[in-house]
Design a protein around this motif. Structure first.
Motif, PDB file in Angstrom:
ATOM      1  N   MET A   1       0.955  -1.224  -0.020  1.00  0.00           N
ATOM      2  CA  MET A   1      -0.025   0.102   0.004  1.00  0.00           C
ATOM      3  C   MET A   1       0.845   1.447   0.087  1.00  0.00           C
ATOM      4  N   LEU A   2       0.412   2.295  -0.652  1.00  0.00           N
ATOM      5  CA  LEU A   2       1.277   3.551  -0.842  1.00  0.00           C
ATOM      6  C   LEU A   2       1.184   4.326   0.595  1.00  0.00           C
ATOM      7  N   SER A   3       1.664   4.048   1.549  1.00  0.00           N
ATOM      8  CA  SER A   3       1.494   4.638   2.886  1.00  0.00           C
ATOM      9  C   SER A   3       1.393   6.235   2.653  1.00  0.00           C
ATOM     10  N   GLU A   4       2.402   6.757   2.002  1.00  0.00           N
ATOM     11  CA  GLU A   4       2.425   8.160   1.992  1.00  0.00           C
ATOM     12  C   GLU A   4       1.236   8.936   1.280  1.00  0.00           C
ATOM     13  N   TYR A   5       0.450   8.091   0.710  1.00  0.00           N
ATOM     14  CA  TYR A   5      -0.988   8.715   0.059  1.00  0.00           C
ATOM     15  C   TYR A   5      -2.257   8.541   0.885  1.00  0.00           C
ATOM     16  N   ARG A   6      -1.762   7.602   1.832  1.00  0.00           N
ATOM     17  CA  ARG A   6      -2.902   7.191   2.882  1.00  0.00           C
ATOM     18  C   ARG A   6      -3.858   8.193   3.437  1.00  0.00           C
ATOM     19  N   GLU A   7      -3.459   9.363   3.872  1.00  0.00           N
ATOM     20  CA  GLU A   7      -4.321  10.342   4.524  1.00  0.00           C
ATOM     21  C   GLU A   7      -5.034  11.134   3.215  1.00  0.00           C
ATOM     22  N   ILE A   8      -4.211  11.431   2.224  1.00  0.00           N
ATOM     23  CA  ILE A   8      -4.990  11.883   1.167  1.00  0.00           C
ATOM     24  C   ILE A   8      -6.172  10.922   0.691  1.00  0.00           C
ATOM     25  N   PHE A   9      -5.736   9.899   0.432  1.00  0.00           N
ATOM     26  CA  PHE A   9      -6.753   8.811   0.131  1.00  0.00           C
ATOM     27  C   PHE A   9      -7.955   8.772   0.998  1.00  0.00           C
ATOM     28  N   LEU A  10      -7.854   8.778   2.058  1.00  0.00           N
ATOM     29  CA  LEU A  10      -8.834   8.776   3.259  1.00  0.00           C
ATOM     30  C   LEU A  10      -9.686  10.114   2.971  1.00  0.00           C
ATOM     31  N   GLU A  11      -9.078  11.153   2.939  1.00  0.00           N
ATOM     32  CA  GLU A  11      -9.717  12.529   2.848  1.00  0.00           C
ATOM     33  C   GLU A  11     -10.725  12.412   1.657  1.00  0.00           C
ATOM     34  N   GLU A  12     -10.000  11.906   0.417  1.00  0.00           N
ATOM     35  CA  GLU A  12     -10.863  11.757  -0.782  1.00  0.00           C
ATOM     36  C   GLU A  12     -11.942  10.817  -0.511  1.00  0.00           C
ATOM     37  N   LEU A  13     -11.758   9.621  -0.120  1.00  0.00           N
ATOM     38  CA  LEU A  13     -12.619   8.649   0.144  1.00  0.00           C
ATOM     39  C   LEU A  13     -13.998   9.257   1.055  1.00  0.00           C
ATOM     40  N   GLU A  14     -13.656   9.793   2.024  1.00  0.00           N
ATOM     41  CA  GLU A  14     -14.620  10.465   2.816  1.00  0.00           C
ATOM     42  C   GLU A  14     -15.539  11.529   2.177  1.00  0.00           C
ATOM     43  N   GLU A  15     -14.807  12.447   1.364  1.00  0.00           N
ATOM     44  CA  GLU A  15     -15.498  13.266   0.320  1.00  0.00           C
ATOM     45  C   GLU A  15     -16.473  12.594  -0.669  1.00  0.00           C
ATOM     46  N   GLN A  16     -16.083  11.346  -1.196  1.00  0.00           N
ATOM     47  CA  GLN A  16     -16.872  10.845  -2.125  1.00  0.00           C
ATOM     48  C   GLN A  16     -18.031  10.142  -1.508  1.00  0.00           C
ATOM     49  N   LEU A  17     -17.707   9.359  -0.360  1.00  0.00           N
ATOM     50  CA  LEU A  17     -18.923   8.746   0.492  1.00  0.00           C
ATOM     51  C   LEU A  17     -19.860   9.665   0.740  1.00  0.00           C
ATOM     52  N   GLN A  18     -19.706  10.829   1.292  1.00  0.00           N
ATOM     53  CA  GLN A  18     -20.538  11.835   1.545  1.00  0.00           C
ATOM     54  C   GLN A  18     -21.316  12.327   0.267  1.00  0.00           C
ATOM     55  N   VAL A  19     -20.643  12.352  -0.800  1.00  0.00           N
ATOM     56  CA  VAL A  19     -21.362  12.722  -2.148  1.00  0.00           C
ATOM     57  C   VAL A  19     -22.417  11.662  -2.627  1.00  0.00           C
ATOM     58  N   MET A  20     -22.032  10.181  -2.518  1.00  0.00           N
ATOM     59  CA  MET A  20     -22.729   9.131  -2.676  1.00  0.00           C
ATOM     60  C   MET A  20     -24.011   9.314  -1.827  1.00  0.00           C
ATOM     61  N   ASP A  21     -23.881   9.514  -0.633  1.00  0.00           N
ATOM     62  CA  ASP A  21     -24.970   9.338   0.541  1.00  0.00           C
ATOM     63  C   ASP A  21     -26.102  10.498  -0.226  1.00  0.00           C
ATOM     64  N   GLY A  22     -25.381  11.632  -0.457  1.00  0.00           N
ATOM     65  CA  GLY A  22     -26.492  12.638  -0.501  1.00  0.00           C
ATOM     66  C   GLY A  22     -27.082  12.501  -1.888  1.00  0.00           C
ATOM     67  N   GLU A  23     -26.238  12.075  -2.909  1.00  0.00           N
ATOM     68  CA  GLU A  23     -26.944  11.911  -4.060  1.00  0.00           C
ATOM     69  C   GLU A  23     -28.016  10.659  -4.197  1.00  0.00           C
ATOM     70  N   ILE A  24     -27.622   9.618  -3.511  1.00  0.00           N
ATOM     71  CA  ILE A  24     -28.585   8.414  -3.453  1.00  0.00           C
ATOM     72  C   ILE A  24     -29.844   8.972  -2.900  1.00  0.00           C
ATOM     73  N   LEU A  25     -29.732   9.941  -1.757  1.00  0.00           N
ATOM     74  CA  LEU A  25     -31.007  10.307  -1.339  1.00  0.00           C
ATOM     75  C   LEU A  25     -31.915  11.006  -2.191  1.00  0.00           C
ATOM     76  N   LYS A  26     -31.132  11.924  -2.871  1.00  0.00           N
ATOM     77  CA  LYS A  26     -31.689  12.680  -4.120  1.00  0.00           C
ATOM     78  C   LYS A  26     -32.383  11.906  -5.049  1.00  0.00           C
ATOM     79  N   LEU A  27     -31.781  10.724  -5.497  1.00  0.00           N
ATOM     80  CA  LEU A  27     -32.354   9.940  -6.377  1.00  0.00           C
ATOM     81  C   LEU A  27     -33.704   9.322  -6.005  1.00  0.00           C
ATOM     82  N   GLU A  28     -33.896   9.065  -4.412  1.00  0.00           N
ATOM     83  CA  GLU A  28     -34.888   8.525  -3.938  1.00  0.00           C
ATOM     84  C   GLU A  28     -36.062   9.536  -3.935  1.00  0.00           C
TER      85      GLU A  28
END
Length: 775
Positions: A1-28
């Motif tokens: 695993m690219l440990s030097e990018y781990r924090e960047i990956f987790l920040e990006e992941l959190e943002e995208q999960l929030q996007v998906m959460d909101g967009e699925i609700l909009k879809l419903e």
């Protein structure tokens, strides 16, 4: 695993999960929407690419199946339904669990197999699905071929005169390819290694990551069709390659306007060819092809986790010096051909490696202009670790303490001396105060975050709770741009969730009950944030049944929380506030939502630990509103210095309602409790000396200073010896050696270097309210 990018990956992941959460609700809520589907698809695609680059195989596999399902919805093969929404939410919950495992450094605890099977098989029972779905094998990789411009037609004729063969190379990148943009560069480079690409449609940098991955090249070279076909078939991550000859009629001129357009396009194509070729050289040549992982790895530190997971390949290797085909080097055709000259001339080879493809100048302009091409736009923001901000805030706090000490020294010196040096010291102290004040404000702002990121968690929670409880609830979020210290946002999350769950479970009635009482079947829950008096106020309000004081008293009696004597003396306000008593609950049954008798007392104690207040207003049959007041930050507060027995203590200003001075004969006793009557309100009085076990001496003056503090609707007048004044206070923890001391929130260093304790008012109100001030 690219440990030097781990924090960047987790920040990006959190943002995208929030996007998906909101967009699925909009879809419903709003039904099928091309924009929402596209946003969901892009978020899934981003997570897939970045998780693959980081080596999280389960996350990559799950998002790949989500992406494929969303692509079927986007293409019209599937309709949005409740079952689809539930499946997407299930997949999203598993992704969140996978993220928690990554953050905790633990092996994956989520089983994705069942969800992957559901995603793959969803909609397959539809009899029309297979028939309506386009046949990937029978469908051409590219829908149409562009007509050739005047300039491109002339170049085609020149290549024919040189004896070269011209082919259309139609390529479709495999759907499993994680980074299509990088793969397009590699394919472009590989073709340029064997011949010359005269036209690319689209340019590699313009390839749609979410599209089908179709590429069309006009290729000039010395190979036969069979040789070129074999070469194209051998390219990695290519689903299909079709090589066809350029027909004579296709070389016809299409007009001046098209000529200008395609000339510019050819220039861009040339620049893209240079970048792709150099990137291929940097990564090593194996037939001019690199894998997606190699391509990402050779970008080095420039490979950030972005929308596609890995940054695009850039020039990284030495300038390429490819030999020109026989008869072409130095000839007029080569000089007039932007694509060829960009790939072989020294001017193009010496182009700066950081220049973006579109910034390369066309061959018709002087080569020297390449050096003055506009630089790539710099990002206006940077990512800074939380630890660095905390350290910076601590240093600012030390400066605030030193600022106070300098002012103390200046006042002392002014009393002793009267010369120019004291005045100069005063000027320096004032200037430092302004600078430190500005620095403090700037650092505070860097810690501030909009409360929106907290509010974004609630729509999904309300949706799940309303379905679980069989209620119709509309969630209204207001003031999402209100900024609050990031530490407070994290700390206030759990208390808010408790309040929301109680409002949904206890406050808002079921649809049939609301209809019988003349209300609309659906309830409304409003969560609002705003700045008020240098504080942040959060309201949680519902239009439900309200809180019945009589029912609260009955429930408290049944649970033994109060006695019958206490119940008889309780006002409606005190009855309502029984909700904050430990172990109190009015729920008749224990559920997954509430009814265990824990929650509201924790809410109050948690908020009070944050130097905040919680208040409650309710009207029977109309609803309930919880009001939470919080300081903007926990690091630096404004406090009132008071003297007790010669010692200095700090009372947080956020807890002070007012300050008064009263005559001793104004203090009365009611049932052994000292009280004062202030504006028709009876307020208990307590002596802080007794609570803190400090020796008490008689008041020297004719008036007693009282600091009236509050917690929710409760008020208590604290008798002190002397009022010193307000001051900015840097809160310091007592540390693990001393631990938690009841009634003490922390400590600070005063201007004279002494340590002063900061009082925890909520604890003092709870324990000192029953003491008598009178002898």
């Amino acid at each position: 695993m690219l440990s030097e990018y781990r924090e960047i990956f987790l920040e990006e992941l959190e943002e995208q999960l929030q996007v998906m959460d909101g967009e699925i609700l909009k879809l419903e809520q709003s039904g099928e929407s091309g924009t929402v589907i596209q946003s969901l698809f892009r978020a899934a695609h981003t997570i897939k690419g970045s998780s693959a680059a980081m080596g999280f195989e389960e996350m990559k596999q799950l998002t790949h199946e989500m992406e494929h399902l969303l692509d079927r919805v986007r293409s019209g093969q599937l309709a949005v339904s409740g079952a689809l929404i539930d499946l997407l939410f299930t997949a999203l919950d598993i992704l969140k669990q996978l993220k928690r495992d990554i953050v905790g450094g633990e092996p994956s605890s989520a089983d994705i197999s069942e969800c992957v099977r559901a995603l793959r098989s969803f909609g397959s029972e539809d009899p029309g699905l297979d028939g309506d779905r386009p046949d990937a094998e029978g469908m051409p990789a590219h829908r149409g071929k562009p007509s050739l411009s005047l300039d491109l037609g002339l170049r085609v004729q020149e290549r024919m005169e040189l004896g070269q063969k011209l082919f259309w190379v139609d390529i479709r990148i495999a759907s499993e390819c994680l980074i299509r943009g990088a793969r397009a560069y590699v394919i472009h480079s590989a073709l340029n290694e064997h011949g010359d690409v005269l036209l690319a449609d689209p340019e590699p940098e313009g390839l749609d990551e979410e599209g089908p991955g179709d590429l069309l090249f006009l290729y000039a070279g010395n190979q036969s069709r069979e040789e070129l076909q074999a070469f194209a078939d051998g390219l990695m991550e290519v689903e299909r390659a079709v090589v066809g000859p350029l027909a004579q009629e296709e070389a016809a001129v299409s007009g001046a306007g098209a000529a200008e357009r395609d000339a510019a396009g050819a220039g861009n194509s040339a620049a893209a060819g240079v970048n792709a070729a150099d990137a291929a050289d940097a990564g090593g040549r194996a037939g001019g092809v690199m894998s997606a992982e190699e391509s990402a790895g050779h970008t080095g530190s420039t490979a950030g986790v972005g929308d596609s997971g890995v940054a695009a390949v850039n020039t990284a290797g030495p300038a390429r010096s490819a030999a020109a085909p026989a008869g072409a080097a130095g000839g007029p055709a080569a000089a007039a051909d932007p694509a060829w000259s960009a790939g072989s001339t020294p001017a193009a080879a010496d182009a700066p490696p950081h220049a973006p493809p579109h910034a390369t100048a066309p061959a018709s302009q002087p080569a020297a202009e390449d050096a003055s091409a506009p630089a790539k736009a710099k990002s206006p923001t940077i990512r800074v670790s939380v630890e660095r901000l905390e350290h910076l805030m601590n240093l600012v706090g030390e400066l605030v303490i030193d600022q106070t000490r300098i002012h103390q020294v200046e006042r002392t010196q002014r009393r002793r001396f009267a010369d120019e040096t004291v005045d100069e010291l005063g000027d320096i102290a004032d200037h430092l105060s302004r600078i430190i004040g500005d620095l403090q404000e700037s650092v505070m702002k860097t810690r501030m975050l909009p409360i929106e990121q907290l509010f974004n968690r609630f729509p999904r929670m309300i949706r799940d709770l309303s379905r679980m409880l069989g209620k119709e609830i509309e969630l209204v979020l207001e003031g999402k741009d209100t900024e609050l210290d990031r530490t407070l946002i994290e700390e206030i999350a759990d208390p808010l969730i408790h309040l929301i769950r109680n409002a949904v479970d206890h406050g808002i009635e079921k649809p049939e009950v609301r209809t019988l009482s003349g209300k609309s079947s659906g309830g409304v829950l409003t969560i609002r944030a705003a700045h008020e008096d240098n504080q942040v106020v959060i309201y949680v309000q519902d239009d439900g049944a309200g809180i019945d004081p009589a029912r609260m008293i009955r429930s408290a009696l049944e649970k033994g929380i109060i006695t019958r004597e206490e119940a008889g003396q309780m006002s409606e306000r005190e009855a309502v506030e029984l909700i904050f008593r430990p172990g109190f609950s009015t729920a008749s049954t224990v559920s997954d939502v509430s009814g265990r008798g824990v929650g509201m007392d924790i809410v109050r104690s948690h908020i009070e630990k944050l130097n905040g207040l919680i208040d409650i207003e309710t009207r029977l049959g109309q609803g309930t509103c919880f009001k939470i007041k919080l300081p903007l930050t926990l690091a630096i507060i404004v406090g009132l210095q008071v003297k007790l027995g010669g010692r200095t203590f700090i009372v947080p200003m956020s807890n002070i309602a007012e300050i008064v001075r009263v005559n001793p004969d104004e203090i009365r006793s009611i049932q052994g409790q000292s009280v004062i009557v202030l504006r028709n309100q009876v307020i208990p009085v307590a002596r802080l000396h007794d609570y803190l076990q400090i020796p008490y001496t008689a008041y020297p003056g004719s008036h007693i200073p009282l600091v009236i503090v509050g917690s929710a609707e409760k008020r208590l007048a604290l008798a002190v010896d002397e009022l010193i004044g307000n001051q900015e206070i840097v809160i310091k923890s007592l540390g693990p050696f001393i631990g938690k001391v009841d009634g003490i929130a922390g400590a600070t260093i005063l201007g004279d270097g002494n340590v002063a304790l900061i009082l925890e008012i909520a604890s003092i109100i709870g324990r000192a309210g029953g003491q008598s001030l009178l002898p």
